[in-house]
Design an enzyme around this catalytic site. Structure first.
Site, PDB file in Angstrom:
ATOM      1  CG  HIS A  77      -1.502   1.334   1.580  1.00 13.75           C
ATOM      2  ND1 HIS A  77      -2.451   1.959   0.804  1.00 13.75           N
ATOM      3  CD2 HIS A  77      -1.255   2.180   2.624  1.00 13.75           C
ATOM      4  CE1 HIS A  77      -2.772   3.134   1.358  1.00 13.75           C
ATOM      5  NE2 HIS A  77      -2.059   3.288   2.454  1.00 13.75           N
ATOM      6  CG  ASP A 106       7.367  19.876 -24.927  1.00 11.42           C
ATOM      7  OD1 ASP A 106       6.484  19.490 -25.690  1.00 11.42           O
ATOM      8  OD2 ASP A 106       7.738  19.205 -23.941  1.00 11.42           O
ATOM      9  CD1 TRP A 142       6.801   2.852   4.525  1.00  9.90           C
ATOM     10  CD2 TRP A 142       8.084   3.617   2.853  1.00  9.90           C
ATOM     11  NE1 TRP A 142       7.282   4.090   4.885  1.00  9.90           N
ATOM     12  CE2 TRP A 142       8.073   4.589   3.880  1.00  9.90           C
ATOM     13  CE3 TRP A 142       8.816   3.887   1.691  1.00  9.90           C
ATOM     14  CZ2 TRP A 142       8.771   5.791   3.790  1.00  9.90           C
ATOM     15  CZ3 TRP A 142       9.512   5.089   1.603  1.00  9.90           C
ATOM     16  CH2 TRP A 142       9.486   6.026   2.651  1.00  9.90           C
ATOM     17  CB  SER A 169      10.829   6.812 -13.505  1.00 12.19           C
ATOM     18  OG  SER A 169       9.752   7.670 -13.752  1.00 12.19           O
ATOM     19  CB  SER A 170      12.095   9.817  -9.279  1.00  6.13           C
ATOM     20  OG  SER A 170      10.938   9.134  -8.908  1.00  6.13           O
ATOM     21  CG  HIS A 253      12.919  13.640   7.138  1.00  2.57           C
ATOM     22  ND1 HIS A 253      11.831  13.217   7.864  1.00  2.57           N
ATOM     23  CD2 HIS A 253      12.788  14.974   7.004  1.00  2.57           C
ATOM     24  CE1 HIS A 253      11.090  14.267   8.187  1.00  2.57           C
ATOM     25  NE2 HIS A 253      11.651  15.345   7.672  1.00  2.57           N
ATOM     26  CD  GLU A 255      10.029   9.975  -1.557  1.00  3.05           C
ATOM     27  OE1 GLU A 255       8.881   9.767  -1.984  1.00  3.05           O
ATOM     28  OE2 GLU A 255      10.969  10.289  -2.292  1.00  3.05           O
ATOM     29  CE1 TYR A 257       9.365  18.895   5.517  1.00  3.54           C
ATOM     30  CE2 TYR A 257      10.952  17.144   5.932  1.00  3.54           C
ATOM     31  CZ  TYR A 257      10.060  18.100   6.401  1.00  3.54           C
ATOM     32  OH  TYR A 257       9.862  18.244   7.749  1.00  3.54           O
ATOM     33  CB  SER A 268       1.733  29.176  -3.143  1.00  4.58           C
ATOM     34  OG  SER A 268       2.213  28.688  -1.918  1.00  4.58           O
ATOM     35  CG  HIS A 302      12.907  13.100  12.857  1.00  4.91           C
ATOM     36  ND1 HIS A 302      12.740  14.355  12.351  1.00  4.91           N
ATOM     37  CD2 HIS A 302      12.390  12.270  11.920  1.00  4.91           C
ATOM     38  CE1 HIS A 302      12.137  14.295  11.173  1.00  4.91           C
ATOM     39  NE2 HIS A 302      11.923  13.041  10.894  1.00  4.91           N
ATOM     40  CG  HIS A 303      12.260   8.887  10.376  1.00  2.00           C
ATOM     41  ND1 HIS A 303      10.937   8.777  10.034  1.00  2.00           N
ATOM     42  CD2 HIS A 303      12.724   9.992   9.743  1.00  2.00           C
ATOM     43  CE1 HIS A 303      10.609   9.781   9.216  1.00  2.00           C
ATOM     44  NE2 HIS A 303      11.675  10.528   9.029  1.00  2.00           N
ATOM     45  CB  THR A 328       6.457  24.219   8.101  1.00  2.00           C
ATOM     46  OG1 THR A 328       7.620  23.468   7.754  1.00  2.00           O
ATOM     47  CG2 THR A 328       5.231  23.524   7.546  1.00  2.00           C
ATOM     48  CE  LYS A 331       6.931  26.589   1.866  1.00  2.00           C
ATOM     49  NZ  LYS A 331       6.623  27.413   0.696  1.00  2.00           N
ATOM     50  NE  ARG A 450       4.016   2.513  11.405  1.00  2.00           N
ATOM     51  CZ  ARG A 450       4.926   3.175  10.714  1.00  2.00           C
ATOM     52  NH1 ARG A 450       5.794   3.944  11.330  1.00  2.00           N
ATOM     53  NH2 ARG A 450       4.980   3.080   9.411  1.00  2.00           N
TER      54      ARG A 450
END
Length: 526
Positions: A77, A106, A142, A169-170, A253, A255, A257, A268, A302-303, A328, A331, A450
């Site tokens: 998932h 283009d 994951w 690809s990314s 991390h 990722e 963001y 915005s 922090h993970h 943050t 914003k 979890r």
């Protein structure tokens, strides 16, 4: 979409032109459309997996699926939603809108653009095929932590290969964005005149190029541990499984963001349009985005507060994480200040944008709670974390993508979507997404772990509530698919040149502080 009369006279030629248009496309709009449709498909596949998870958790006990399959679902998932739905949707939006916003004909590298899209379906076929292989799909989450992920058997190298392809690809998409934005802006469009969506994507593209190779390195080391006798993550050979966590989260991390910065750009664009005011604090929004991107590289551990790192390490990562709350917060205050005393109207894109601001902020607050190292020992690996990142990624990233779809759909299709259905979609989604994820905070604080298919009976009530919210949210998304298909078929009112009429006739967005322009011709900004 209609072929010319000449094509109609030659049926074979028309078929070929369909193939050429969609399979060999170098047109940024068609490739953007492919990405968006692909991400919609992946959104429903990933959503179906989430439904399996919520069905199993509806009541205590093992009801519906085998526990191992349950863990495969939690893993798949996440992989499908991150690499299949959210990231391709943002890349699709970038493809469609960035050339129009900077006045480029283009994307800079159109053939690579085509390749970067067509890698995705093949990567996904490989990823989903692991479900049917001996040993089965990964069930280690994951994050693919060793030694859990190494139990997958024959499916394991296919998982690694699929992720490598998605990473390639990314990276190609990111290179394309950078080349386009830096080289192909219309004369006079300086960097500080670019619409914020372009800015957030430019910064995101640099993040992608920086961190995707780190993920590639981590999973390649997993592969060599499994098949080539290395012991990077095996304690018996002098390795350390915690090393994997460091490398993974150094990717993981930034990722998260990567999945939220383009969302900031979208909001915005939308808020100024419906507040009929230029964005408050344009320059500070650009600097805030850049500082979030910079700080994202120094908060990864922090993970990992619970792995036994030194106190000094925990303090550093705690304070660095709290520091990210500052840009943050800038914003959020700027969006609110943009709306303040604006001539606001509440069309569907604006509703989703406001929903984003409020609900994403809830996710931000729970993130601050998780940043407190001693408290994190309680929260870690509980449903509190699940609630936190789903508020950031569902009511954050996904809501912003939906807002962008409603905002730009009339531009893409030339047809206005049904505002009544759009509002139904918003209210159903917003109610159910909170019924789904808010109770998970309570479950986590009460100690529910979890990735576990069964649970103690004291967690039963909130899990049932959460599951009902999940089914409601999932079904609500069928409305989105219906609305999009209706617009693609061209049924609906024709969209006007200025779809979102404003007090000053503002158009698709307010490219503050650049002048008003339609994006069909390069803007005249001399």
């Amino acid at each position: 979409m209609s072929a010319t009369t000449h094509d109609a006279a030659h049926g074979h030629h028309e078929e070929q032109s369909f193939f050429q248009r969609w399979f060999l496309s170098t047109n940024h709009k068609d490739i953007g459309t492919l990405y968006m449709l692909w991400s919609l498909l992946a959104f429903f596949i990933g959503g179906a997996m989430a439904m399996i998870i919520r069905v199993e958790l509806f009541q205590p006990g093992i009801q519906v699926v085998d526990p191992y399959f349950f863990n495969q679902m939690t893993t798949m998932h996440a992989l499908v939603m991150i690499f299949g739905a959210v990231m391709p949707a943002f890349v699709g939006l970038a493809n469609w809108m960035i050339p129009l916003m900077v006045g480029a004909p283009d994307m800079a590298l159109p053939r690579m653009n085509n390749l970067s899209f067509w890698l995705l379906p093949f990567a996904f076929l490989i990823l989903l095929s692991t479900l049917f292989m001996p040993g089965g799909a990964p069930a280690g989450g994951w994050t693919m932590y060793p030694p859990l992920v190494l139990q997958t058997g024959q499916a394991f190298p296919f998982l690694i290969f699929a992720i490598h392809i998605m990473g390639i690809s990314s990276i190609m998409g990111a290179i394309n964005v950078i080349a386009t934005v830096l080289n192909m802006r219309a004369p006079g469009m300086t960097l500080m005149k670019m619409p914020l969506f372009v800015w957030t994507w430019l910064i995101t593209a640099f993040l992608l190029i920086a961190v995707m190779p780190v993920l590639a390195g981590a999973i390649t080391m997993l592969l060599t541990d499994q098949y080539f006798g290395t012991t990077f993550f095996t304690a018996s050979g002098g390795g350390d499984p915690v090393l994997y966590q460091h490398i993974f989260w150094f990717f993981g991390h930034p990722e998260v963001y990567i999945m939220i910065l383009p969302a900031f750009g979208i909001v915005s664009q939308i808020v100024p349009t419906f507040a009929r005011k230029p964005l408050f604090g344009y320059a500070s929004m650009v600097y805030a985005t850049a500082s979030i991107a910079f700080l994202s590289f120094i908060v990864w551990a922090h993970h990992m507060f619970t792995v036994g790192m030194p106190l000094s390490g925990e303090l550093f990562f705690m304070y660095a994480t709290m520091l990210i709350a500052v840009p943050t917060g800038v914003k959020v205050f700027n969006w609110v200040a943009t709306m303040w005393r604006g001539a606001m109207t509440f069309e569907t894109p604006m509703l989703f944008a406001i929903g984003f601001i409020i609900l994403f902020t809830i996710g931000g607050f729970s993130g601050l709670m998780l940043a407190i190292a001693p408290a994190d020992f309680q929260y870690h690996d509980t449903y509190f974390v699940v609630a936190h990142f789903h508020y950031v990624l569902v009511t954050g990233a996904v809501f912003s993508i939906i807002a962008a779809v409603y905002f730009w759909l009339p531009k893409w299709t030339g047809v206005m979507y049904s505002e009544r259905l759009g509002k139904w979609h918003f209210w159903l989604s917003t109610i159910f997404v909170n019924v789904l994820f808010f109770p998970q905070h309570f479950l986590g604080l009460a100690g529910m772990p979890r990735r576990i298919p069964d649970y103690s009976v004291q967690f039963a009530d909130w899990n049932m509530v959460s599951s009902i919210g999940g089914f409601g949210f999932g079904l609500s998304q069928l409305l989105l698919a219906y609305i999009v298909i209706q617009c693609m078929r061209g049924s609906g009112e024709k969209a006007t040149d200025q779809v979102w009429e404003g007090a000053e006739g503002l158009e698709w967005e307010v490219p503050s502080p650049a002048p008003h322009h339609t994006f069909d011709t390069p803007p005249d900004v001399r």
